[in-house]
Design an enzyme around this catalytic site. Structure first.
Site, short mmCIF file in Angstrom:
data_model
loop_
_atom_site.label_atom_id
_atom_site.label_comp_id
_atom_site.label_asym_id
_atom_site.label_seq_id
_atom_site.Cartn_x
_atom_site.Cartn_y
_atom_site.Cartn_z
N SER A 68 37.11 118.97 -25.54
CA SER A 68 37.49 119.16 -26.67
C SER A 68 37.13 119.03 -27.80
O SER A 68 36.40 117.88 -28.09
CB SER A 68 39.21 118.88 -26.61
OG SER A 68 39.98 119.80 -27.37
N ALA A 91 35.17 121.81 -35.27
CA ALA A 91 35.50 122.92 -36.14
C ALA A 91 34.26 122.80 -37.10
O ALA A 91 33.86 122.10 -37.82
CB ALA A 91 36.70 122.72 -37.14
N TYR A 212 45.04 125.99 -39.86
CA TYR A 212 43.73 126.36 -40.62
C TYR A 212 44.07 127.63 -41.00
O TYR A 212 45.01 128.51 -40.47
CB TYR A 212 42.55 125.82 -39.92
CG TYR A 212 42.32 124.45 -39.66
CD1 TYR A 212 42.33 123.49 -40.66
CD2 TYR A 212 42.32 123.83 -38.18
CE1 TYR A 212 42.35 122.09 -40.42
CE2 TYR A 212 42.04 122.69 -38.23
CZ TYR A 212 42.17 121.67 -39.09
OH TYR A 212 41.99 120.44 -39.15
#
Length: 393
Positions: A68, A91, A212
């Protein structure tokens, strides 16, 4: 897909006595055949669900244990040789940073040399931008603001969101994006796809979760616009779907994932008297259906990150019900699940019961980087370990 280029190798008769290198690699890595983490059984029906290969748009993932994306505020490429089916970088901001392409390509090339597909998670931090790394904030004391000043390498005056609503009083107050700003976001994501292609990534995940930017457009807690990007569910989904459509057009032949927060964990009902109060599973099921129509190959189902007052009920597999609900609503959409998945039997059960197709592991892979090999042993299947590690398995 096997990540080697065709170069001259020693003759077959001499292969057993030569420590063969991965063809085309920039430095020496022993060639692993079959690739690390792949089952040694040739009969798919005999394999545990965790170790059945998955193919999306011609890319075959050797097993269904995916690394992940984790906010490490650094770079780590150590899972490629430990047997994971795929790796996702944390990210990665879409604001142009061409200087990042060569170092990212080195990581991609390393993963390919180990036979492991690697994807990039493209994101815009939105109102959570310009904040301190967690351990920096912890050292400063928990009463300290999370906002990073310019002197602390932050950019507090250039933080954006759908509305001028901060995540909390300790975070920067975002500027509401105008139409020109939204267009800049679209261009940034489209251009980031081109850079991802140049770096050699095998798949892309769009980050629409955890408070986000794109999650804040989806949630009525953070989106209080009165134009075509706010208000109704259709309007709040508009920017997310526009971006998916643009990215899919620019990335037509490789897998595209989307990570969502399936719930804000808000108070009360998700919808009251026809009004959506916070983002939850019912809206997530609608969004998932629209994503599937646009050609998204996998939905990565997480939750939370939107609201400071959220009361999470955390336990083993606590987010799996969200993935299960989406899988039931859209059986043909490949679905990933996350959240306190710690044991092989637990992960295997979720897949065998049809609650998800893939497990994304984070903390457990930090604790046990060799989890795929450990899981194989626990589930009674033999998989290929890296040459250097075979004696331990």
């Amino acid at each position: 897909m096997f990540f080697t280029r065709s170069l001259l190798l020693p003759s077959i008769s001499n292969m057993s006595r030569v420590n063969v290198s991965v063809p085309g690699a920039t430095q020496f890595y022993p060639l692993n055949k079959p690739i690390i983490g792949s089952p040694l059984s040739s009969k798919d029906e005999e394999l545990p669900a965790l170790f059945k290969p998955l193919t999306l748009r011609g890319l075959t993932f050797k097993n269904r244990i995916f690394v992940s994306p984790m906010c490490q505020y650094s770079s780590d490429n150590g899972f490629a040789s430990r047997g994971a089916g795929a790796i996702l970088t944390e990210a990665t901001g879409v604001v142009p940073e061409d200087s990042q392409i060569p170092p990212l390509k080195r990581i991609v090339d390393f993963c390919h040399a180990q036979g492991t597909p690697i994807g990039i998670q493209l994101a815009h931090a939105g109102r959570k931008a310009s904040t301190l790394a967690p351990w920096v904030h912890s050292r400063a004391g928990h009463t300290t603001r999370w906002e990073a000043s310019k002197e602390e390498n932050g950019w507090p005056d250039e933080v954006y969101g759908p509305s001028a609503i901060p995540f909390s009083d300790a975070y920067p107050t975002p500027k509401a994006l105008d139409k020109a700003g939204i267009e800049r976001i679209r261009i940034a994501f489209r251009d980031a796809v081109k850079r991802s292609e140049t770096a050699g990534f095998d798949f892309i995940e769009l980050h629409f979760a955890h408070g986000y930017l794109l999650h804040t457009f989806l949630s009525p807690l953070s989106n209080q616009r009165n134009d075509e990007y706010g208000g109704s569910l259709e309007n709040r989904m508009r920017l997310a779907l526009e971006l998916v459509k643009e990215v899919r057009a620019a990335w037509p032949d490789k897998p595209l994932f989307v990570r969502i927060s399936a719930s804000d964990w808000g108070e009360g009902d998700e919808q009251i008297d026809g009004e959506w109060k916070w983002w939850g599973i019912e809206q997530s099921k609608v969004l998932a259906g629209e994503l599937a129509k646009l050609g998204v190959d996998l939905i990565d189902v997480s939750s939370g990150g939107m609201w400071t007052k959220a009361k999470y009920v955390v336990g083993d597999g606590y987010q799996v019900p969200f993935a299960e609900a989406i899988k039931k609503a859209h059986p043909n959409l490949v679905t990933g699940t996350v959240g306190m998945i710690r044991e092989p039997e637990q992960a295997e059960g979720y897949l065998k019961e049809g609650k998800a197709d893939v497990v994304f592991l984070a903390r457990e892979l930090i604790r046990r980087p060799h989890f795929p090999l450990y899981a194989a042993k626990k589930l009674g299947v033999t998989v290929k370990a890296a040459n250097q590690y075979e004696r331990a398995w």
